[in-house]
Design an enzyme around this catalytic site. Structure first.
Site, mmCIF file in Angstrom:
data_model
loop_
_atom_site.group_PDB
_atom_site.id
_atom_site.type_symbol
_atom_site.label_atom_id
_atom_site.label_comp_id
_atom_site.label_asym_id
_atom_site.label_seq_id
_atom_site.Cartn_x
_atom_site.Cartn_y
_atom_site.Cartn_z
ATOM 1 N N TRP A 77 8.427 54.188 -14.101
ATOM 2 C CA TRP A 77 9.401 53.105 -14.576
ATOM 3 C C TRP A 77 8.878 51.795 -14.211
ATOM 4 O O TRP A 77 9.582 50.930 -14.027
ATOM 5 C CB TRP A 77 10.684 53.268 -14.475
ATOM 6 C CG TRP A 77 11.392 54.615 -14.654
ATOM 7 C CD1 TRP A 77 11.957 55.655 -13.929
ATOM 8 C CD2 TRP A 77 11.559 55.170 -16.140
ATOM 9 N NE1 TRP A 77 12.546 56.617 -14.636
ATOM 10 C CE2 TRP A 77 12.223 56.344 -15.984
ATOM 11 C CE3 TRP A 77 11.299 54.585 -17.192
ATOM 12 C CZ2 TRP A 77 12.612 56.980 -17.067
ATOM 13 C CZ3 TRP A 77 11.874 55.284 -18.396
ATOM 14 C CH2 TRP A 77 12.086 56.524 -18.299
ATOM 15 N N GLU B 240 10.091 55.829 -8.090
ATOM 16 C CA GLU B 240 9.282 56.886 -8.100
ATOM 17 C C GLU B 240 9.830 58.027 -8.895
ATOM 18 O O GLU B 240 11.044 57.926 -9.427
ATOM 19 C CB GLU B 240 9.083 57.360 -6.875
ATOM 20 C CG GLU B 240 8.394 56.287 -5.711
ATOM 21 C CD GLU B 240 7.924 56.648 -4.603
ATOM 22 O OE1 GLU B 240 8.268 57.721 -4.156
ATOM 23 O OE2 GLU B 240 7.465 55.815 -3.649
ATOM 24 N N GLU C 41 18.759 41.662 -6.594
ATOM 25 C CA GLU C 41 19.885 40.681 -6.468
ATOM 26 C C GLU C 41 19.871 39.643 -7.490
ATOM 27 O O GLU C 41 20.859 39.537 -8.559
ATOM 28 C CB GLU C 41 20.369 39.917 -5.461
ATOM 29 C CG GLU C 41 21.891 39.984 -5.185
ATOM 30 C CD GLU C 41 21.914 39.533 -3.776
ATOM 31 O OE1 GLU C 41 22.200 38.436 -3.126
ATOM 32 O OE2 GLU C 41 22.133 40.522 -2.954
ATOM 33 N N ALA D 210 25.789 51.776 -13.072
ATOM 34 C CA ALA D 210 26.997 51.463 -13.003
ATOM 35 C C ALA D 210 27.562 52.014 -11.504
ATOM 36 O O ALA D 210 28.372 51.256 -10.787
ATOM 37 C CB ALA D 210 28.010 51.952 -13.977
ATOM 38 N N ARG E 82 19.737 41.246 -11.139
ATOM 39 C CA ARG E 82 21.145 41.666 -11.741
ATOM 40 C C ARG E 82 21.716 40.665 -12.343
ATOM 41 O O ARG E 82 22.276 40.885 -13.332
ATOM 42 C CB ARG E 82 21.745 42.073 -10.286
ATOM 43 C CG ARG E 82 21.649 43.460 -10.017
ATOM 44 C CD ARG E 82 22.618 43.922 -8.945
ATOM 45 N NE ARG E 82 21.793 45.538 -8.553
ATOM 46 C CZ ARG E 82 21.614 45.948 -7.316
ATOM 47 N NH1 ARG E 82 22.186 45.329 -6.268
ATOM 48 N NH2 ARG E 82 21.103 47.097 -7.071
ATOM 49 N N GLU F 32 18.084 48.027 -12.913
ATOM 50 C CA GLU F 32 18.648 47.242 -11.581
ATOM 51 C C GLU F 32 19.712 47.796 -11.159
ATOM 52 O O GLU F 32 20.440 46.951 -10.664
ATOM 53 C CB GLU F 32 18.690 45.426 -12.104
ATOM 54 C CG GLU F 32 17.886 44.693 -12.800
ATOM 55 C CD GLU F 32 16.606 44.627 -12.359
ATOM 56 O OE1 GLU F 32 16.540 44.697 -10.875
ATOM 57 O OE2 GLU F 32 15.566 43.965 -12.825
ATOM 58 N N SER G 2 18.017 55.244 -7.683
ATOM 59 C CA SER G 2 18.773 54.695 -7.001
ATOM 60 C C SER G 2 18.625 54.675 -5.580
ATOM 61 O O SER G 2 19.040 53.878 -4.803
ATOM 62 C CB SER G 2 20.189 55.637 -7.387
ATOM 63 O OG SER G 2 20.425 55.606 -8.729
#
Ligand SMILES: Cc1cc2nc3c(=O)[nH]c(=O)nc-3n(C[C@H](O)[C@H](O)[C@H](O)COP(=O)(O)OP(=O)(O)OC[C@H]3O[C@@H](n4cnc5c(N)ncnc54)[C@H](O)[C@@H]3O)c2cc1C
Length: 401
Positions: free
Chosen positions: A160, A131, A256, A382, A259, A379, A136
């Protein structure tokens, strides 16, 4: 030319699929990618080619018309495609995540309704967690779904969405308080809604607006959008899995595997950067010899190739772990983290090898230089990967007593 990033133990079918995809990338993607990217043009012909190759259904089970392939096969295909143009891998990635979530968590009716058409690329998937105020911190989602009779009414703003305009099925994560009163842990009060829509921009269905493409520094061609829900009405049977309160887990499962996919993209972009660097280094002369004959440049090439190999090995390991049915969050987090960081470094070195020409739009490395940073963010950044890796390590290495 393909000494790097080899994968041991593939079967004949996997080898054949990869060879077909590599051929397609070399002939149909690489020659046109930079031109399309500079014009921010959607790669319609390439997408049609991907449909013909069956790539939209690569991991969808055969009973639904897909190829029923493994995550490893998929990731290796993504690596090849990203080597050609990262945006094209973005077009299939959100589709793949939504198909995976339907396969793993959907009701039988939902699987029957969507997977066969997704395998053909007729229905195209996007997924939406972020949003404007959060990415994160998924637990802070404010978009809300409230039950009214046989429907849910959705309100909120999403940000996004990769493939927000071109997709026709969006998996949207919202807070839903039905059966989960205020005070319930955030991850237990979220629901994934399967939102069908027309492709395009503007009001694509009553109560649902896709305002337009976000103008990005790279990763062009593929559309990235906002999504605005204003009393959007969704039938109750479009709650993923038929039960509210499971959305957080469903999305995390999707992310997952996503990623591994982003790690594969990092591998592909890094491979291409290495190819461009090693080729240019043998053509450009300074001080009476090709720059490849200067030790400083050879060292760069050595470092780049080592990073390409290491990232590929970790990505393959993470994919194989998931395919074996084991939990792979540690390996996927490590692979995504390492591959995206190495990708950025390899691209930067290839850029430096090109000298001033790397700054010219005539050279492909200029595009890669603008694309690599996206992999540091998508996704999970870091920092988020390191949080996942750190927590898992403390679980694994917990001291007794
Ligand atoms: C091109 C593009 C496509 C995207 N596509 C999608 C999509 O299809 N669907 C979707 O849902 N989202 C999508 N995203 C969103 C993406 O997942 C988020 O941008 C990403 O998760 C980071 O969130 P954020 O941008 O809000 O950054 P923030 O969460 O605000 O983070 C800002 C900075 O703070 C750091 N940070 C945050 N929390 C911590 C912490 N606890 N400890 C240490 N550091 C921290 C982050 O690492 C980062 O460096 C896309 C983003 C981009 C750029």
């Amino acid at each position: 030319m393909t000494r790097l990033a080899q994968t041991a133990g593939l079967n004949d079918v996997q080898r054949e699929i990869l060879s077909t995809v590599r051929d397609f990338v070399d002939k149909e993607i690489i020659p046109v990618a930079t031109g399309l990217e500079h014009r921010d043009e959607y790669p319609t012909e390439i997408v049609e080619g991907l449909k013909e190759l069956g790539l939209f259904g690569l991991m969808i089970p055969e009973e639904y018309g897909g190829l029923g392939e493994s995550l490893l096969t998929y990731a290796l295909c993504v690596e090849e495609i990203a080597r050609g143009w990262m945006s094209v891998s973005g077009i299939i990635n959100t589709h793949f995540i939504v198909a995976y979530m339907l396969k793993q968590h959907g009701t039988q009716e939902q699987r029957d309704a969507f997977l066969p058409r997704m395998a053909l690329g007729e229905v195209r998937g996007a997924f939406s967690m972020s949003e404007p105020a959060l990415g994160s911190d998924v637990s802070a989602i404010t978009s809300k779904g409230v039950r009214e009779g046989d429907e849910y009414v959705l309100n909120g703003q999403k940000m996004w969405l990769t493939n927000g305009g071109t997709s026709t099925l969006v998996a949207v994560l919202c807070r839903s308080d039905e059966g989960h009163p205020e005070g319930t842990a955030p991850h237990r009060s979220m629901t994934t809604f399967l939102v069908e829509k027309e492709p395009g921009f503007g009001e694509v269905r009553p109560g649902l607006t896709i305002p337009g493409k976000i103008d990005k520094m790279g990763y062009k061609g593929v559309d990235t959008t906002e999504l605005i829900m204003d009393d959007l009405r969704i039938p109750a049977n479009r709650v993923l899995g038929g039960v509210t309160g499971r959305g957080f887990y469903q999305m995390m499962d999707g992310v997952e595997v996503g990623r591994v996919n982003v790690a594969a993209r990092g591998c592909g972009v890094a491979q291409r950067a290495f190819e461009l660097g090693v080729s240019y280094a043998q053509q450009r002369h300074t001080f009476g010899k090709p720059i490849a004959q200067h030790q400083a440049i050879q060292f760069k090439l050595a470092e780049m190739a080592t990073k390409v190999e290491a990232a590929h090995a970790m990505m393959v390991n993470a994919a194989r772990k998931k395919d074996s049915g084991e939990r792979n969050d540690l390996e996927a987090g490590m692979a995504k983290y390492l591959a995206s960081e190495y990708c950025k470094e390899v691209v930067e070195d290839a850029f430096r090898i090109h000298g001033g020409y790397g700054f010219s739009k005539e050279y492909e490395i200029e595009r890669l230089y603008r694309e690599a940073p996206m992999l540091l963010i998508g996704e999970g950044t870091a920092e988020i990967q390191k949080m996942i890796i750190g927590r898992r390590l403390l679980e694994e290495y917990r001291i007794q007593g």
